[in-house]
Scaffold this motif. Structure first.
Motif, short mmCIF file in Angstrom:
data_model
loop_
_atom_site.label_atom_id
_atom_site.label_comp_id
_atom_site.label_asym_id
_atom_site.label_seq_id
_atom_site.Cartn_x
_atom_site.Cartn_y
_atom_site.Cartn_z
N ASP A 31 -2.81 -8.10 8.10
CA ASP A 31 -3.99 -7.30 7.78
C ASP A 31 -3.74 -5.90 8.31
O ASP A 31 -3.82 -5.64 9.51
N ILE A 32 -3.39 -4.99 7.41
CA ILE A 32 -3.00 -3.64 7.81
C ILE A 32 -4.14 -2.91 8.52
O ILE A 32 -3.89 -2.08 9.40
N SER A 33 -5.37 -3.23 8.17
CA SER A 33 -6.50 -2.51 8.76
C SER A 33 -6.60 -2.73 10.26
O SER A 33 -7.20 -1.92 10.97
N PRO A 51 0.84 -1.20 0.00
CA PRO A 51 0.00 0.00 0.00
C PRO A 51 0.88 1.25 0.00
O PRO A 51 2.02 1.21 0.45
N ARG A 102 -2.15 -8.56 3.19
CA ARG A 102 -0.92 -8.63 2.41
C ARG A 102 -0.15 -9.88 2.85
O ARG A 102 -0.07 -10.18 4.05
N GLN A 135 -7.26 -5.27 4.72
CA GLN A 135 -6.19 -5.00 3.75
C GLN A 135 -5.11 -6.07 3.92
O GLN A 135 -4.06 -5.83 4.50
N ARG A 188 -5.48 0.11 12.69
CA ARG A 188 -6.19 1.39 12.72
C ARG A 188 -6.38 1.94 14.13
O ARG A 188 -6.22 3.13 14.38
N LEU A 199 -3.53 5.57 4.54
CA LEU A 199 -3.47 4.13 4.29
C LEU A 199 -4.50 3.36 5.11
O LEU A 199 -4.91 2.27 4.73
N LEU A 200 -4.89 3.93 6.27
CA LEU A 200 -5.81 3.23 7.16
C LEU A 200 -7.18 3.90 7.21
O LEU A 200 -7.93 3.73 8.16
N SER A 223 -9.83 3.27 5.46
CA SER A 223 -10.93 2.32 5.33
C SER A 223 -10.86 1.24 6.41
O SER A 223 -9.77 0.84 6.83
#
Length: 221
Positions: A173-175, A104, A152, A150, A178, A143-144, A146
């Protein structure tokens, strides 16, 4: 003659019994020897297995441990970054990081992040023990933004002193970052902010003194 025959028959029977007893004893001794041989063979096999295990443990302990992660920049508290490190005791070579789907990035970092991913997939020449390299991906609030997942998958391939290391795949999961704390770590950030405030205050004072001096010179003239 009959007596002689009886005596001969008795001797033959005794000899037969002795022979049978001797054969039975020999068979027992042979079985015991075979059992001892089997035990010795098992001991030798166990010793070899233990030696091999010790060699593998020593070999694994001497291997580099290369990892990759996507995490907040705790020096700034607002940026996201890709981090690659070597936590092992030896140098890792030909370190290759592939990300699926691609990394991202915020709009301002898109071109740089794309090039970073190309460089990492081609491979870093080496990564020393305890070394950590970081690449900025962009602002965290972009980037966060949403809440949608996310995902990866980061695949790490590298070579150690004994050849290729087992490939490692890390799912992130980057989300999920948040709601995590985004304040900078340690007190250096606060020291830096205090120095900036102090510098500004000194400049304001210096500006005021210069203005007063200028006004004083104007009055005297």
């Amino acid at each position: 003659m009959i007596v002689v025959s009886i005596i001969a028959l008795a001797i033959s029977a005794g000899s037969l019994l002795f022979t049978a007893w001797a054969a039975r004893t020999a068979a027992k001794q042979a079985a015991s020897a075979a059992a001892q041989t089997a035990v010795q063979m098992e001991q030798v096999a166990a010793a070899r297995e233990q030696t091999q295990l010790q060699r593998e443990i020593a070999r694994d302990a001497a291997q580099p441990y290369v990892w990759a992660d996507i995490q907040p920049d705790m020096q700034q508290g607002t940026a996201m970054q890709l981090v690659v490190g070597n936590s092992g005791p030896t140098v890792a070579q030909n370190v290759r990081i592939t990300v699926d789907p691609q990394l991202p990035s915020s709009e301002s970092h898109a071109e740089k992040v794309l090039r970073t991913q190309e460089v990492l997939s081609e491979g870093l020449k080496s990564l020393a023990p305890g070394r950590t390299i970081r690449w900025q991906l962009g602002n965290g609030h972009e980037l966060l933004a949403s809440e949608a997942p996310q995902l990866r998958t980061l695949r790490v391939d590298a070579d150690g002193p004994f050849g290729a290391l087992p490939a490692m795949e890390i799912e992130i999961d980057i989300s999920q970052i948040r709601l995590s704390r985004d304040a900078p770590d340690g007190s250096l950030h606060h020291v830096r902010s205090s120095i900036k405030d102090l510098t500004k205050a000194v400049r304001d004072i210096d500006s005021t003194l210069n203005r007063v001096a200028d006004e004083g010179r104007s009055g005297l003239s």
